[in-house]
Design an enzyme around this catalytic site. Structure first.
Site, short mmCIF file in Angstrom:
data_model
loop_
_atom_site.label_atom_id
_atom_site.label_comp_id
_atom_site.label_asym_id
_atom_site.label_seq_id
_atom_site.Cartn_x
_atom_site.Cartn_y
_atom_site.Cartn_z
N CYS A 1 -52.00 75.47 -17.64
CA CYS A 1 -51.88 74.19 -18.35
C CYS A 1 -52.97 73.21 -17.95
O CYS A 1 -53.33 72.31 -18.73
CB CYS A 1 -50.49 73.58 -18.12
N ASP B 1 -45.66 65.74 -0.59
CA ASP B 1 -44.87 66.88 -1.11
C ASP B 1 -43.95 67.42 -0.03
O ASP B 1 -43.74 68.62 0.07
CB ASP B 1 -45.83 67.96 -1.61
N CYS C 1 -48.79 77.70 -22.14
CA CYS C 1 -47.87 78.14 -21.08
C CYS C 1 -47.36 79.55 -21.36
O CYS C 1 -46.70 79.78 -22.39
CB CYS C 1 -46.70 77.18 -20.96
N CYS D 1 -52.63 65.85 -28.50
CA CYS D 1 -52.97 67.13 -27.89
C CYS D 1 -51.72 67.81 -27.33
O CYS D 1 -50.91 67.19 -26.65
CB CYS D 1 -53.98 66.93 -26.75
N CYS E 1 -41.30 78.54 -14.95
CA CYS E 1 -42.67 78.24 -14.55
C CYS E 1 -43.18 79.30 -13.57
O CYS E 1 -42.50 79.61 -12.58
CB CYS E 1 -42.73 76.85 -13.92
N CYS F 1 -56.63 71.79 -20.32
CA CYS F 1 -56.55 70.34 -20.53
C CYS F 1 -57.94 69.74 -20.70
O CYS F 1 -58.79 69.87 -19.81
CB CYS F 1 -55.84 69.67 -19.35
N CYS G 1 -52.97 61.20 -23.73
CA CYS G 1 -52.85 62.57 -24.21
C CYS G 1 -52.96 62.65 -25.73
O CYS G 1 -53.37 63.69 -26.27
CB CYS G 1 -51.51 63.17 -23.78
N CYS H 1 -51.52 72.11 -23.41
CA CYS H 1 -50.78 72.60 -22.23
C CYS H 1 -49.47 73.25 -22.63
O CYS H 1 -49.06 74.25 -22.04
CB CYS H 1 -50.56 71.46 -21.24
N CYS I 1 -49.93 79.04 -10.90
CA CYS I 1 -50.48 79.19 -12.25
C CYS I 1 -51.19 77.89 -12.61
O CYS I 1 -50.63 76.81 -12.46
CB CYS I 1 -49.36 79.48 -13.24
#
Length: 374
Positions: A255, A145, A209, A202, A225, A259, A199, A205, A252
């Site tokens: 989401c 990152d 939000c 579903c 976000c 899950c 997924c 998420c 946050c």
């Protein structure tokens, strides 16, 4: 290209070394990410990256590993689980419960311990050194990152998981509660097999939000976000979004908390990700009282330090304004007085958000701004 080693055997050895270094999984992918370029371009053109100018300034270099690090032939990807060692069963419900207590400060789970950049970077570097010991001089660069790297794309291509509808990588054995890192190398290694999407229908998420930042499957407007607003965004938080921030002061997890795959999230074996005192279960009013010196002391070696004391106060002021509109009595009076005490703060950014918080509290209750309540 290096010679004298069998690539497939080397990958198996790298995976074994990775496990010794507490990585949950090691994968390998090539450097052709051209199929991801149109999506990246469209996301940038829509302005969904907000103030994150670095996302645009590097252009398509993000999708071209061999341009970012000349000579790169393969990318080794790694993931590392980060749930604290003592995370209890039912942790998702526990974390969601924090959002129902307006006076409690909520810090994203990943940020409660040591700065993951340092943990992963050090261990990825050790892994690269072991590879070099095996194959000889190795052209490489480690990322976590920390540069224009399409981490989620590389991770999904190398079998770490699939892209969830929230855009995060999901793994059947580990959910999404893990960090990602990469080693760009100048040796050809066989790619890992990608995995299929699980997924299904579903949309939990997307529905949960708070700010509707997830516009649809794998379409995120970062400008809405809460993680972006409380961490990446340096200016004023848009007024229409402030009430939706609730009591989240850094990041946050919503989401991820809803899950279904995160029932399989794994605890980290490392003490690095154990929560620091004050970053889980603390009252907003207590964190708002930190001086800059105390903020720097308490966040030393933490990812939170990067936002600085000013944005720390900005975020907490918003949360306190939301709490003011939801509580009464002694707790409300204490929040009000704490905000008033910061109303003449040297920072215009802090003053603006404190004023908004006091106005929100007064507007919701019908009490004139500046009036003490008991």
């Amino acid at each position: 290209m290096k010679t004298g080693f069998v690539a497939a055997q080397l990958v198996s050895q790298i995976q074994a070394w990775g496990r010794e270094l507490a990585f949950s999984q090691i994968g390998v992918t090539g450097v052709d990410l051209s199929a991801a370029e149109p999506g990246l371009n469209a996301w940038l053109q829509a302005g969904f990256h907000g103030d994150m100018g670095y996302m645009a300034s590097h252009g398509l270099k993000r999708a071209r590993p061999a341009e970012l690090v000349p000579g790169t032939v393969s990318v080794i990807t790694a993931r590392m689980d980060y749930l604290p060692r003592d995370t209890p069963e039912g942790w998702q419900a526990i974390e969601l419960g924090r959002l129902e207590r307006p006076g409690e400060a909520v810090v994203s789970l990943y940020a409660r311990g040591r700065d993951y950049h340092k943990v992963l970077r050090n261990r990825l570097q050790k892994l690269a050194e072991r590879i070099a010991t095996e194959v000889g001089p190795l052209g490489h660069r480690v990322f976590t990152d920390s540069a224009p790297v399409l981490e989620a794309e590389l991770a999904s291509r190398s079998g770490q998981g699939w892209r969830g509808k929230h855009t995060l990588v999901l793994n059947r054995e580990g959910g999404s509660m893990f960090f990602l890192g990469e080693i760009y190398v100048d040796i050809a290694l066989p790619a890992s097999e990608p995995v299929s999407d699980h997924c299904g229908a579903c949309t939990a998420c997307i529905e949960v939000c708070p700010t509707r930042a997830i516009l649809g499957p794998q379409r995120l407007d970062a400008r809405r976000c809460i993680s972006y607003l409380t961490i990446e965004h340096a200016g004023a938080i848009p007024e229409d979004l402030r009430p939706l921030v609730g009591n989240r002061i850094y990041g946050c997890d919503d989401c991820q908390l809803v899950c279904p795959w995160n029932k399989f999230a794994q605890r980290s074996p490392l003490p690095d990700f154990d929560p620091r005192e004050g970053l889980a279960g603390s009252r907003l009013i207590d964190l708002f009282a930190w001086t800059e010196a105390e903020f720097l002391r308490r966040t030393e070696g933490s990812p939170i330090r990067r936002i600085g004391h000013e944005r720390w106060l900005r975020n907490i002021a918003v949360a306190m304004g939301n709490a003011l509109s939801a509580v009464a009595g002694v707790e409300r009076n204490a929040l009000h007085q704490a905000l008033v005490a910061r109303s003449e703060h040297p920072s215009a950014l802090v003053r603006e958000h404190v004023a908004w918080a006091l106005e929100r509290g007064g507007r919701e209750s019908g009490i004139p701004e500046g009036t003490a309540v008991s």
